[in-house]
Motif scaffolding. Structure first.
Motif, PDB file in Angstrom:
ATOM      1  N   ASP A  54       0.836  -1.211   0.000  1.00  0.00           N
ATOM      2  CA  ASP A  54       0.000   0.000   0.000  1.00  0.00           C
ATOM      3  C   ASP A  54       0.867   1.256   0.000  1.00  0.00           C
ATOM      4  OD1 ASP A  54      -2.286  -1.540   0.043  1.00  0.00           O
ATOM      5  OD2 ASP A  54      -2.628  -1.326   2.204  1.00  0.00           O
ATOM      6  N   LEU A  55       1.916   1.257   0.832  1.00  0.00           N
ATOM      7  CA  LEU A  55       2.809   2.408   0.867  1.00  0.00           C
ATOM      8  C   LEU A  55       3.496   2.595  -0.476  1.00  0.00           C
ATOM      9  CD1 LEU A  55       4.350   4.685   2.264  1.00  0.00           C
ATOM     10  CD2 LEU A  55       5.915   2.965   3.210  1.00  0.00           C
ATOM     11  N   ARG A  56       3.935   1.507  -1.053  1.00  0.00           N
ATOM     12  CA  ARG A  56       4.607   1.587  -2.352  1.00  0.00           C
ATOM     13  C   ARG A  56       3.673   2.189  -3.398  1.00  0.00           C
ATOM     14  NH1 ARG A  56       5.609  -3.011  -2.378  1.00  0.00           N
ATOM     15  NH2 ARG A  56       7.711  -2.994  -1.520  1.00  0.00           N
ATOM     16  N   MET A  57       2.411   1.776  -3.387  1.00  0.00           N
ATOM     17  CA  MET A  57       1.454   2.289  -4.362  1.00  0.00           C
ATOM     18  C   MET A  57       1.216   3.781  -4.159  1.00  0.00           C
ATOM     19  SD  MET A  57      -0.262   1.569  -7.019  1.00  0.00           S
ATOM     20  CE  MET A  57      -0.125  -0.225  -6.965  1.00  0.00           C
ATOM     21  N   LEU A  58       1.120   4.223  -2.896  1.00  0.00           N
ATOM     22  CA  LEU A  58       0.942   5.650  -2.629  1.00  0.00           C
ATOM     23  C   LEU A  58       2.110   6.457  -3.194  1.00  0.00           C
ATOM     24  CD1 LEU A  58      -0.327   5.516   1.073  1.00  0.00           C
ATOM     25  CD2 LEU A  58      -1.656   6.227  -0.930  1.00  0.00           C
ATOM     26  N   LEU A  59       3.313   5.932  -3.031  1.00  0.00           N
ATOM     27  CA  LEU A  59       4.490   6.640  -3.520  1.00  0.00           C
ATOM     28  C   LEU A  59       4.555   6.633  -5.046  1.00  0.00           C
ATOM     29  CD1 LEU A  59       7.161   5.417  -0.938  1.00  0.00           C
ATOM     30  CD2 LEU A  59       5.770   7.493  -0.874  1.00  0.00           C
ATOM     31  N   VAL A  60       4.272   5.489  -5.637  1.00  0.00           N
ATOM     32  CA  VAL A  60       4.282   5.394  -7.097  1.00  0.00           C
ATOM     33  C   VAL A  60       3.243   6.329  -7.699  1.00  0.00           C
ATOM     34  CG1 VAL A  60       3.789   3.872  -9.042  1.00  0.00           C
ATOM     35  CG2 VAL A  60       5.237   3.061  -7.179  1.00  0.00           C
ATOM     36  N   ASP A  61       2.056   6.360  -7.087  1.00  0.00           N
ATOM     37  CA  ASP A  61       0.999   7.233  -7.597  1.00  0.00           C
ATOM     38  C   ASP A  61       1.388   8.705  -7.523  1.00  0.00           C
ATOM     39  OD1 ASP A  61      -0.574   5.065  -8.169  1.00  0.00           O
ATOM     40  OD2 ASP A  61      -1.868   5.254  -6.398  1.00  0.00           O
ATOM     41  N   ALA A  62       2.308   9.018  -6.586  1.00  0.00           N
ATOM     42  CA  ALA A  62       2.792  10.399  -6.466  1.00  0.00           C
ATOM     43  C   ALA A  62       3.972  10.676  -7.385  1.00  0.00           C
ATOM     44  CB  ALA A  62       3.180  10.685  -5.022  1.00  0.00           C
ATOM     45  N   GLY A  63       4.341   9.701  -8.205  1.00  0.00           N
ATOM     46  CA  GLY A  63       5.418   9.893  -9.169  1.00  0.00           C
ATOM     47  C   GLY A  63       6.803   9.611  -8.640  1.00  0.00           C
ATOM     48  N   ILE A  64       6.885   8.914  -7.511  1.00  0.00           N
ATOM     49  CA  ILE A  64       8.190   8.610  -6.915  1.00  0.00           C
ATOM     50  C   ILE A  64       8.639   7.219  -7.345  1.00  0.00           C
ATOM     51  CG2 ILE A  64       9.382   8.196  -4.722  1.00  0.00           C
ATOM     52  CD1 ILE A  64       7.512  10.341  -3.530  1.00  0.00           C
ATOM     53  N   ARG A  65       9.875   7.115  -7.755  1.00  0.00           N
ATOM     54  CA  ARG A  65      10.412   5.819  -8.167  1.00  0.00           C
ATOM     55  C   ARG A  65      10.743   4.990  -6.935  1.00  0.00           C
ATOM     56  NH1 ARG A  65      15.474   6.118 -10.901  1.00  0.00           N
ATOM     57  NH2 ARG A  65      15.839   8.071  -9.780  1.00  0.00           N
ATOM     58  N   VAL A  66      10.163   3.807  -6.858  1.00  0.00           N
ATOM     59  CA  VAL A  66      10.378   2.954  -5.690  1.00  0.00           C
ATOM     60  C   VAL A  66      10.333   1.493  -6.122  1.00  0.00           C
ATOM     61  CG1 VAL A  66       7.927   3.122  -5.094  1.00  0.00           C
ATOM     62  CG2 VAL A  66       9.559   2.392  -3.355  1.00  0.00           C
ATOM     63  N   ASN A  67      11.293   0.719  -5.665  1.00  0.00           N
ATOM     64  CA  ASN A  67      11.356  -0.713  -5.954  1.00  0.00           C
ATOM     65  C   ASN A  67      11.019  -1.504  -4.701  1.00  0.00           C
ATOM     66  OD1 ASN A  67      12.179  -0.231  -8.568  1.00  0.00           O
ATOM     67  ND2 ASN A  67      14.331  -0.670  -8.190  1.00  0.00           N
ATOM     68  N   GLY A  68      11.091  -2.823  -4.828  1.00  0.00           N
ATOM     69  CA  GLY A  68      10.933  -3.694  -3.682  1.00  0.00           C
ATOM     70  C   GLY A  68       9.710  -4.573  -3.771  1.00  0.00           C
ATOM     71  N   ARG A  69       9.386  -5.133  -2.625  1.00  0.00           N
ATOM     72  CA  ARG A  69       8.284  -6.081  -2.542  1.00  0.00           C
ATOM     73  C   ARG A  69       7.838  -6.142  -1.082  1.00  0.00           C
ATOM     74  NH1 ARG A  69       8.260 -12.061  -5.176  1.00  0.00           N
ATOM     75  NH2 ARG A  69       6.480 -12.944  -4.078  1.00  0.00           N
ATOM     76  N   GLY A  70       6.528  -6.197  -0.857  1.00  0.00           N
ATOM     77  CA  GLY A  70       6.020  -6.345   0.489  1.00  0.00           C
ATOM     78  C   GLY A  70       6.551  -5.270   1.420  1.00  0.00           C
ATOM     79  N   SER A  71       7.043  -5.695   2.587  1.00  0.00           N
ATOM     80  CA  SER A  71       7.448  -4.757   3.630  1.00  0.00           C
ATOM     81  C   SER A  71       8.816  -4.126   3.412  1.00  0.00           C
ATOM     82  CB  SER A  71       7.429  -5.454   4.993  1.00  0.00           C
ATOM     83  OG  SER A  71       8.401  -6.487   5.047  1.00  0.00           O
ATOM     84  N   LEU A  72       9.457  -4.414   2.277  1.00  0.00           N
ATOM     85  CA  LEU A  72      10.748  -3.814   1.931  1.00  0.00           C
ATOM     86  C   LEU A  72      10.588  -2.915   0.715  1.00  0.00           C
ATOM     87  CD1 LEU A  72      13.151  -6.882   2.284  1.00  0.00           C
ATOM     88  CD2 LEU A  72      12.835  -5.008   3.907  1.00  0.00           C
ATOM     89  N   LEU A  73      10.992  -1.657   0.831  1.00  0.00           N
ATOM     90  CA  LEU A  73      10.898  -0.693  -0.250  1.00  0.00           C
ATOM     91  C   LEU A  73      12.252  -0.020  -0.430  1.00  0.00           C
ATOM     92  CD1 LEU A  73       8.196  -0.372   1.780  1.00  0.00           C
ATOM     93  CD2 LEU A  73       7.425   1.025  -0.123  1.00  0.00           C
ATOM     94  N   ARG A  74      12.525   0.405  -1.634  1.00  0.00           N
ATOM     95  CA  ARG A  74      13.773   1.119  -1.915  1.00  0.00           C
ATOM     96  C   ARG A  74      13.454   2.353  -2.752  1.00  0.00           C
ATOM     97  NH1 ARG A  74      19.251  -0.262  -2.913  1.00  0.00           N
ATOM     98  NH2 ARG A  74      20.309   1.699  -3.396  1.00  0.00           N
ATOM     99  N   LEU A  75      13.673   3.519  -2.177  1.00  0.00           N
ATOM    100  CA  LEU A  75      13.498   4.770  -2.896  1.00  0.00           C
ATOM    101  C   LEU A  75      14.654   4.931  -3.867  1.00  0.00           C
ATOM    102  CD1 LEU A  75      12.577   7.023   0.161  1.00  0.00           C
ATOM    103  CD2 LEU A  75      10.994   5.946  -1.459  1.00  0.00           C
ATOM    104  N   MET A  76      14.346   5.067  -5.155  1.00  0.00           N
ATOM    105  CA  MET A  76      15.375   5.161  -6.177  1.00  0.00           C
ATOM    106  C   MET A  76      15.655   6.635  -6.441  1.00  0.00           C
ATOM    107  SD  MET A  76      15.844   2.013  -6.412  1.00  0.00           S
ATOM    108  CE  MET A  76      17.074   2.003  -7.724  1.00  0.00           C
ATOM    109  N   VAL A  77      16.661   7.152  -5.760  1.00  0.00           N
ATOM    110  CA  VAL A  77      16.964   8.578  -5.804  1.00  0.00           C
ATOM    111  C   VAL A  77      18.376   8.789  -6.328  1.00  0.00           C
ATOM    112  CG1 VAL A  77      15.363   9.135  -3.948  1.00  0.00           C
ATOM    113  CG2 VAL A  77      17.718   8.528  -3.378  1.00  0.00           C
ATOM    114  N   ASP A  78      18.614   9.991  -6.850  1.00  0.00           N
ATOM    115  CA  ASP A  78      19.912  10.293  -7.449  1.00  0.00           C
ATOM    116  C   ASP A  78      20.954  10.710  -6.420  1.00  0.00           C
ATOM    117  OD1 ASP A  78      18.900   9.779 -10.002  1.00  0.00           O
ATOM    118  OD2 ASP A  78      18.154  11.847 -10.200  1.00  0.00           O
ATOM    119  N   ASP A  79      20.517  11.265  -5.313  1.00  0.00           N
ATOM    120  CA  ASP A  79      21.444  11.749  -4.293  1.00  0.00           C
ATOM    121  C   ASP A  79      21.023  11.178  -2.941  1.00  0.00           C
ATOM    122  OD1 ASP A  79      23.084  13.086  -2.547  1.00  0.00           O
ATOM    123  OD2 ASP A  79      22.755  15.076  -3.404  1.00  0.00           O
TER     124      ASP A  79
END
Length: 388
Positions: free
Chosen positions: A315-340
């Motif tokens: 659910d958290l991943r979907m909220l972030l993706v819907d906001a245009g944020i690049r995020v990987n992972g699965r289930g309770s592990l997420l990775r914000l894909m950021v440049d800095d």
């Protein structure tokens, strides 16, 4: 000068760089934790954050879990360490056998040590030397699994590994065709954090299992981080049956731990009952405090709990993706894909979210829907302006 600066100056005089763990360092220096309570951490300056780091995925039930504190206190008054085995390690091993189907387990003190023990056992069982592993996968700080050009690693150690691109079946087939009769173990992380929490393909996992079997090598899955994603580990969702698995983090209930599980025939390399050639000690391995804490933590993280926490992470991943944020992972592990990552870490920290220094987010069972919504809003507010 802030209080954190003062602590850092003290620390830097007696500890290289001001702290013991390289993974925690962010420039100019990290804050210092003072108190953890449930899903929050307060630093020495009084700044409060929602903890989405959870000691790099280890604290599945958050900080100062009351039941874990109770069982460890009960264990501690009976003795904190012995020159004898205890029934605590039997209890935790039985739980892991029931969850994973892997026949036997052996405990140590960290994920790094678990991988060391796994490789030693694989080499002893097969009589071979080579380890096949994959780019972007982190298996701890043991010389034999860090980048081959890492400072301080002897060339002879580096030459005992074959490092291949992740998800490249052709490269794996070619390497096994050339070196397969010398390979002791194929060591695979199914969703490596250092590679951005990008899951390997089912095809690749199946190929690794098939090729290991075809060439008489062992298949080992490193589940130190990913074990939280399934009641018996992430590998069960891939339908592969490893010969060996390394664990750590959540199975210690917040205390130092590592473990290797696998087929009894392979783990026999460590058995003093027969001709096991490997002697592997460890003054605090299977420490009763850790074993009691781990049993408490894992007993309250069954199939329904795993599913619920994974759903919250999705659910958290979907909220972030819907906001245009690049995020990987699965289930309770997420990775914000950021440049800095460093700048992002500080921005999130100031906004009240404690992440990993590489953008890792790991949820805990004590997080509420309100906590997750607040994390989402803070991450979106922090990163949304950087997203096109």
């Amino acid at each position: 000068m802030t209080l954190a600066d003062e602590v850092f100056e003290r620390a830097a005089r007696v500890i290289p760089g001001g702290n013991t763990r390289s993974t925690l360092f962010v420039t100019p220096h990290p804050p210092y934790a003072a108190v953890g309570d449930g899903a929050t951490v307060v630093d020495t300056a009084g700044h409060r954050t929602i903890d989405c780091n959870n000691n790099y995925t280890a604290l599945i039930h958050g900080h100062a879990d009351p039941e874990i504190l109770a069982v460890t206190a009960e264990a501690a008054v009976k003795g904190t360490a012995f020159g004898l085995p205890t029934t605590y390690e039997v209890d935790l091993a039985e739980l892991l056998v029931a969850r994973t189907g892997l026949q036997q387990w052996r405990f140590c003190n960290s994920g790094t040590e678990a991988v060391m023990m796994l490789i030693r056992g694989a080499r002893a069982h097969t009589g071979r030397d080579l380890v096949v592993r994959f780019e972007g996968s982190y298996h701890g700080t043991y010389d034999g699994v860090v980048p081959v050009d890492a400072p301080g690693v002897p060339r002879s150690v580096a030459e005992a590994s074959i490092v291949l691109p992740q998800n490249d079946v052709s490269a794996l087939e070619g390497a096994m065709s050339r070196y397969g009769d010398r390979v002791a173990v194929v060591l695979l992380d199914l969703m490596p954090n250092r590679a951005g929490l990008t899951p390997v393909s089912t095809e690749f996992a199946s190929a690794a299992a098939r090729l290991a079997t075809d060439f008489g090598a062992l298949l080992a899955i490193d589940e130190v981080i990913s074990f939280r994603l399934g009641v018996g580990g992430l590998h069960q969702t891939y339908g592969v049956v490893p010969d060996l698995v390394s664990l750590g983090k959540i199975i210690g209930g917040g205390y130092p731990v590592g473990a290797v599980g696998g087929r009894a025939e392979v783990l026999a390399a460590f058995s003093p009952l027969g001709d096991g050639p490997v002697s592997w000690g460890g003054t605090f391995s299977a420490n009763p405090i850790t074993m009691a804490a781990g049993l408490s933590a894992m007993s309250r993280y069954g199939e329904a709990d795993v599913a619920a926490l994974n759903a919250r992470g999705d659910d958290l991943r979907m909220l972030l993706v819907d906001a245009g944020i690049r995020v990987n992972g699965r289930g309770s592990l997420l990775r914000l894909m950021v440049d800095d990552p460093t700048s992002t870490w500080w921005q999130l920290y100031e906004a009240g979210v404690l992440a990993g220094t590489n953008g890792l987010l790991a949820l805990s069972t004590v997080m509420t829907d309100e906590d997750v919504d607040l994390v989402a809003r803070r991450v979106v507010a922090t990163l949304g302006r950087h997203t096109s």
